[in-house]
Design a protein around this motif. Structure first.
Motif, PDB file in Angstrom:
ATOM      1  N   THR A   1       0.815  -1.230   0.000  1.00 32.59           N
ATOM      2  CA  THR A   1       0.000   0.000   0.000  1.00 32.59           C
ATOM      3  C   THR A   1       0.846   1.275   0.000  1.00 32.59           C
ATOM      4  O   THR A   1       0.326   2.352   0.264  1.00 32.59           O
ATOM      5  N   ARG A   2       2.141   1.148  -0.329  1.00 33.01           N
ATOM      6  CA  ARG A   2       3.007   2.345  -0.252  1.00 33.01           C
ATOM      7  C   ARG A   2       3.125   3.064  -1.607  1.00 33.01           C
ATOM      8  O   ARG A   2       4.133   3.707  -1.884  1.00 33.01           O
ATOM      9  N   GLN A   3       2.088   2.975  -2.433  1.00 30.02           N
ATOM     10  CA  GLN A   3       2.117   3.673  -3.725  1.00 30.02           C
ATOM     11  C   GLN A   3       2.309   5.178  -3.471  1.00 30.02           C
ATOM     12  O   GLN A   3       1.585   5.773  -2.658  1.00 30.02           O
ATOM     13  N   LEU A   4       3.254   5.774  -4.181  1.00 28.53           N
ATOM     14  CA  LEU A   4       3.623   7.172  -3.908  1.00 28.53           C
ATOM     15  C   LEU A   4       2.474   8.131  -4.185  1.00 28.53           C
ATOM     16  O   LEU A   4       2.372   9.185  -3.563  1.00 28.53           O
ATOM     17  N   ASP A   5       1.585   7.745  -5.114  1.00 23.05           N
ATOM     18  CA  ASP A   5       0.443   8.618  -5.423  1.00 23.05           C
ATOM     19  C   ASP A   5      -0.845   8.058  -4.824  1.00 23.05           C
ATOM     20  O   ASP A   5      -1.947   8.418  -5.224  1.00 23.05           O
ATOM     21  N   GLY A   6      -0.704   7.156  -3.839  1.00 20.52           N
ATOM     22  CA  GLY A   6      -1.879   6.473  -3.284  1.00 20.52           C
ATOM     23  C   GLY A   6      -2.372   7.087  -1.982  1.00 20.52           C
ATOM     24  O   GLY A   6      -1.767   7.999  -1.402  1.00 20.52           O
ATOM     25  N   ALA A   7      -3.504   6.550  -1.533  1.00 23.40           N
ATOM     26  CA  ALA A   7      -4.204   7.104  -0.375  1.00 23.40           C
ATOM     27  C   ALA A   7      -3.439   6.906   0.933  1.00 23.40           C
ATOM     28  O   ALA A   7      -3.478   7.769   1.818  1.00 23.40           O
ATOM     29  N   HIS A   8      -2.751   5.772   1.080  1.00 21.13           N
ATOM     30  CA  HIS A   8      -2.101   5.488   2.371  1.00 21.13           C
ATOM     31  C   HIS A   8      -0.966   6.470   2.670  1.00 21.13           C
ATOM     32  O   HIS A   8      -0.834   6.948   3.798  1.00 21.13           O
ATOM     33  N   GLY A  21      10.331  -3.522   0.378  1.00 20.60           N
ATOM     34  CA  GLY A  21      10.697  -4.832  -0.142  1.00 20.60           C
ATOM     35  C   GLY A  21      11.817  -4.733  -1.162  1.00 20.60           C
ATOM     36  O   GLY A  21      12.345  -3.645  -1.430  1.00 20.60           O
ATOM     37  N   PRO A  22      12.183  -5.859  -1.782  1.00 21.21           N
ATOM     38  CA  PRO A  22      13.349  -5.886  -2.679  1.00 21.21           C
ATOM     39  C   PRO A  22      13.164  -5.093  -3.971  1.00 21.21           C
ATOM     40  O   PRO A  22      14.130  -4.795  -4.663  1.00 21.21           O
ATOM     41  N   THR A  23      11.913  -4.732  -4.310  1.00 22.46           N
ATOM     42  CA  THR A  23      11.711  -3.960  -5.547  1.00 22.46           C
ATOM     43  C   THR A  23      11.849  -2.452  -5.310  1.00 22.46           C
ATOM     44  O   THR A  23      11.758  -1.667  -6.249  1.00 22.46           O
ATOM     45  N   THR A  24      12.062  -2.041  -4.070  1.00 22.78           N
ATOM     46  CA  THR A  24      12.151  -0.607  -3.753  1.00 22.78           C
ATOM     47  C   THR A  24      13.352   0.021  -4.448  1.00 22.78           C
ATOM     48  O   THR A  24      14.482  -0.466  -4.316  1.00 22.78           O
ATOM     49  N   THR A  25      13.128   1.109  -5.172  1.00 27.74           N
ATOM     50  CA  THR A  25      14.244   1.825  -5.810  1.00 27.74           C
ATOM     51  C   THR A  25      14.723   2.951  -4.891  1.00 27.74           C
ATOM     52  O   THR A  25      14.012   3.359  -3.968  1.00 27.74           O
ATOM     53  N   VAL A  26      15.911   3.454  -5.192  1.00 24.76           N
ATOM     54  CA  VAL A  26      16.441   4.604  -4.442  1.00 24.76           C
ATOM     55  C   VAL A  26      15.477   5.784  -4.582  1.00 24.76           C
ATOM     56  O   VAL A  26      15.201   6.507  -3.616  1.00 24.76           O
ATOM     57  N   GLU A  27      14.936   5.970  -5.790  1.00 23.41           N
ATOM     58  CA  GLU A  27      13.986   7.074  -6.026  1.00 23.41           C
ATOM     59  C   GLU A  27      12.748   6.921  -5.150  1.00 23.41           C
ATOM     60  O   GLU A  27      12.239   7.909  -4.615  1.00 23.41           O
ATOM     61  N   ASP A  28      12.256   5.679  -5.023  1.00 22.73           N
ATOM     62  CA  ASP A  28      11.098   5.424  -4.142  1.00 22.73           C
ATOM     63  C   ASP A  28      11.401   5.894  -2.732  1.00 22.73           C
ATOM     64  O   ASP A  28      10.609   6.606  -2.102  1.00 22.73           O
ATOM     65  N   ALA A  29      12.553   5.469  -2.221  1.00 23.39           N
ATOM     66  CA  ALA A  29      12.914   5.790  -0.834  1.00 23.39           C
ATOM     67  C   ALA A  29      13.044   7.295  -0.633  1.00 23.39           C
ATOM     68  O   ALA A  29      12.546   7.857   0.356  1.00 23.39           O
ATOM     69  N   LEU A  30      13.693   7.963  -1.583  1.00 27.54           N
ATOM     70  CA  LEU A  30      13.888   9.416  -1.441  1.00 27.54           C
ATOM     71  C   LEU A  30      12.554  10.166  -1.551  1.00 27.54           C
ATOM     72  O   LEU A  30      12.326  11.151  -0.834  1.00 27.54           O
ATOM     73  N   THR A  31      11.652   9.673  -2.404  1.00 24.82           N
ATOM     74  CA  THR A  31      10.340  10.318  -2.528  1.00 24.82           C
ATOM     75  C   THR A  31       9.514  10.105  -1.264  1.00 24.82           C
ATOM     76  O   THR A  31       8.801  11.011  -0.810  1.00 24.82           O
ATOM     77  N   LEU A  32       9.606   8.907  -0.680  1.00 26.40           N
ATOM     78  CA  LEU A  32       8.898   8.644   0.579  1.00 26.40           C
ATOM     79  C   LEU A  32       9.374   9.595   1.675  1.00 26.40           C
ATOM     80  O   LEU A  32       8.570  10.117   2.465  1.00 26.40           O
ATOM     81  N   ILE A  33      10.681   9.846   1.721  1.00 27.15           N
ATOM     82  CA  ILE A  33      11.221  10.792   2.711  1.00 27.15           C
ATOM     83  C   ILE A  33      10.643  12.182   2.459  1.00 27.15           C
ATOM     84  O   ILE A  33      10.212  12.876   3.390  1.00 27.15           O
ATOM     85  N   GLU A  34      10.622  12.579   1.200  1.00 27.17           N
ATOM     86  CA  GLU A  34      10.110  13.910   0.839  1.00 27.17           C
ATOM     87  C   GLU A  34       8.642  14.058   1.260  1.00 27.17           C
ATOM     88  O   GLU A  34       8.232  15.088   1.776  1.00 27.17           O
ATOM     89  N   ARG A  94      10.839  10.558  13.062  1.00 29.27           N
ATOM     90  CA  ARG A  94       9.551  10.667  12.367  1.00 29.27           C
ATOM     91  C   ARG A  94       9.320   9.463  11.451  1.00 29.27           C
ATOM     92  O   ARG A  94       8.225   8.913  11.387  1.00 29.27           O
ATOM     93  N   LEU A  95      10.367   9.026  10.734  1.00 23.84           N
ATOM     94  CA  LEU A  95      10.196   7.999   9.705  1.00 23.84           C
ATOM     95  C   LEU A  95      11.085   6.788   9.983  1.00 23.84           C
ATOM     96  O   LEU A  95      12.289   6.931  10.218  1.00 23.84           O
ATOM     97  N   THR A  96      10.475   5.609   9.938  1.00 24.20           N
ATOM     98  CA  THR A  96      11.208   4.352  10.106  1.00 24.20           C
ATOM     99  C   THR A  96      11.053   3.533   8.831  1.00 24.20           C
ATOM    100  O   THR A  96       9.929   3.281   8.385  1.00 24.20           O
ATOM    101  N   PHE A  97      12.177   3.139   8.250  1.00 23.63           N
ATOM    102  CA  PHE A  97      12.147   2.239   7.101  1.00 23.63           C
ATOM    103  C   PHE A  97      12.303   0.807   7.619  1.00 23.63           C
ATOM    104  O   PHE A  97      13.315   0.469   8.248  1.00 23.63           O
ATOM    105  N   ILE A  98      11.289  -0.011   7.356  1.00 20.53           N
ATOM    106  CA  ILE A  98      11.285  -1.401   7.817  1.00 20.53           C
ATOM    107  C   ILE A  98      11.595  -2.263   6.583  1.00 20.53           C
ATOM    108  O   ILE A  98      10.732  -2.464   5.724  1.00 20.53           O
ATOM    109  N   THR A  99      12.821  -2.736   6.469  1.00 21.33           N
ATOM    110  CA  THR A  99      13.221  -3.453   5.254  1.00 21.33           C
ATOM    111  C   THR A  99      12.840  -4.931   5.353  1.00 21.33           C
ATOM    112  O   THR A  99      13.029  -5.559   6.384  1.00 21.33           O
TER     113      THR A  99
END
Length: 449
Positions: free
Chosen positions: A271-278, A294-307, A317-322
């Motif tokens: 449910t971590r879609q960058l343009d999604g409701a969650h 998960g293993p498909t996470t890109t660097v861009e995904d991670a940086l956008t989630l931080i943003e 504030r933010l915890t990344f659970i790998t």
């Protein structure tokens, strides 16, 4: 805490976006009534406690503490008994005592508890013997029994989830402040594990060291209040957004929004879609937020989630659970940690060694191998050691009961044993012995870090 119209609209901003994994409620009016009731109920946690946890996680992000997060894969309404809650809490406290001493850092204790009643699923229906019904989405949505009546999503269950969470939290608070969590008692439980379990005997030296440290402090007359009580926080996956929104309130101290269903909530891999409701929902609340990677996470995904979720770059504030899987963690994690660190962000990094290591045994049971769980944690530590970053903690699915759901461990559970006590409502959990085994092994890894 009161909910104003203006901020209520802000809390609902996710509703215009695609929301994955939501139940298909058949009766909109019944849903509206249940949510109106929930919105009138008292908060389950206080915003100030969420702030306190954020501060504790800030210490983890800076490398000054370690996070132990654990509990059921999916809680069940019939599991809200004093014995089951006590056993879960007892196991987490035992693990924390070992980690605190061996790592010589404070351990932040967070349960997957008092709210973990909803589960994401890979399909929306399930077929057995030619009959197709809605899939079981956790006790908060529908029933486990494979019958048409049981599987219809029922919004009254959201109120049951609230009541079960309130009862659980009430008991946890009583246990953690009323003397049950006294460090000397917790250590006595660990001595019992070391004495009576084949896997425990490997840790006799460490247990003896803790013994000596406690005896020394007692001889010096040191008996701090911290020995008697513990801080213990609740967390769950923020999956059913209708429920989480009904429990989102404005903090009267600050005017900020808090999801008062738990101290910390996380967004799952599905449910971590960058343009999604969650992600939109999580961006609006001040609770500490976790995101599964998960293993498909890109660097861009991670940086956008931080943003999106931590624009102020606030440690805690933010915890990344790998959750990479034992075979992938050493390949996929380094680039994420390296690039996120280079960006100046300071999330907490913790390892979920459970979700990437599930397989189906020959008996047909969904299971996990203790060796794979341990190997993923080892890989996680190796990556952080190589990069000079902090392995911030572990996130495990466990129970305090002697179930047979994961194979391996010191008191070895074999594939042929799985049927004996396979009790999970969803994913396989470590039992008490395997959980303590993991704590001692992680403590040794942390010492070597």
């Amino acid at each position: 805490m009161t909910l104003t119209t203006e901020t209520s609209r802000t809390g609902h901003s996710w509703q215009s976006l695609p929301a994955a994994q939501q139940p298909e409620w058949p009766d909109p009016e019944a849903l509206r009534k249940s949510l109106a009731d929930l919105a009138s109920y008292p908060p389950l946690v206080f915003a100030g406690e969420c702030d306190q946890l954020r501060a504790r996680l800030g210490a983890v992000a800076r490398g000054e503490a370690f996070l132990l997060q654990g509990g059921d894969c999916a809680e069940a309404f019939d599991g809200v008994s004093a014995e089951q809650i006590r056993n879960k809490l007892k196991t987490l406290l035992q693990m924390a005592a070992v980690l605190t001493y061996a790592a010589s850092v404070p351990v932040v204790k967070v349960g997957r508890i008092a709210g973990q009643y909803s589960k994401p699923r890979s399909k929306s229906t399930e077929t057995r013997d030619g009959v197709t019904l809605p899939v079981y989405r956790g006790d908060s949505v529908n029933g486990f029994d494979f019958t048409p009546e049981s599987r219809i999503p029922n919004p009254e269950r959201l109120k049951q989830m609230y009541n079960a969470s309130a009862a659980t939290l009430n008991l946890v608070r009583a246990f953690t402040t009323g003397g049950y969590a006294d460090l000397r008692q917790v250590h006595a439980w660990n001595q019992d594990f070391v004495r009576n379990s084949p896997s425990g005997q490997r840790y006799e030296k460490l247990a003896r060291e803790i013994d000596n440290a406690l005896a020394f402090m007692q001889a010096c007359g040191v008996a701090p209040e911290e020995f008697r009580t513990v801080e213990f926080y609740s967390s769950h996956e923020a999956l059913v957004l209708d429920y989480e929104t009904a429990l989102t309130r404005v903090d009267s101290r600050t005017g900020d929004l808090y999801d008062v269903s738990g101290h910390m909530v996380w967004i799952g891999e599905r449910t971590r879609q960058l343009d999604g409701a969650h992600i939109e929902f999580a961006s609006k609340i001040r609770n500490p937020i976790g995101v599964k990677l998960g293993p498909t996470t890109t660097v861009e995904d991670a940086l956008t989630l931080i943003e999106r979720l931590d624009p102020e770059r606030e440690p805690g504030r933010l915890t990344f659970i790998t959750r990479m899987g034992a075979g992938k963690v050493r390949d996929h994690l380094p680039a994420l940690v390296e690039k996120v660190t280079a960006s100046g962000a300071q999330p907490v990094w913790i390892c979920d060694p459970m979700h990437g290591n599930t397989f189906e045994a020959s008996s047909g049971h969904k299971t996990r191998s203790f060796d794979d769980v341990l190997d993923e944690v080892k890989g996680f530590f190796e990556v952080h050691r190589a990069l000079g970053t902090h392995p911030g903690g572990i996130h495990v699915e466990l129970t305090g009961d002697d179930v047979t759901e994961c194979v391996g461990g010191g008191d070895e559970v074999l594939v042929d044993d799985l049927h004996q006590r396979y009790e999970t409502a969803c994913d396989p959990r470590l039992n008490r012995s395997q959980s303590l085994d993991l704590a001692f092994l992680v403590a040794e890894m942390y010492r070597g870090h």
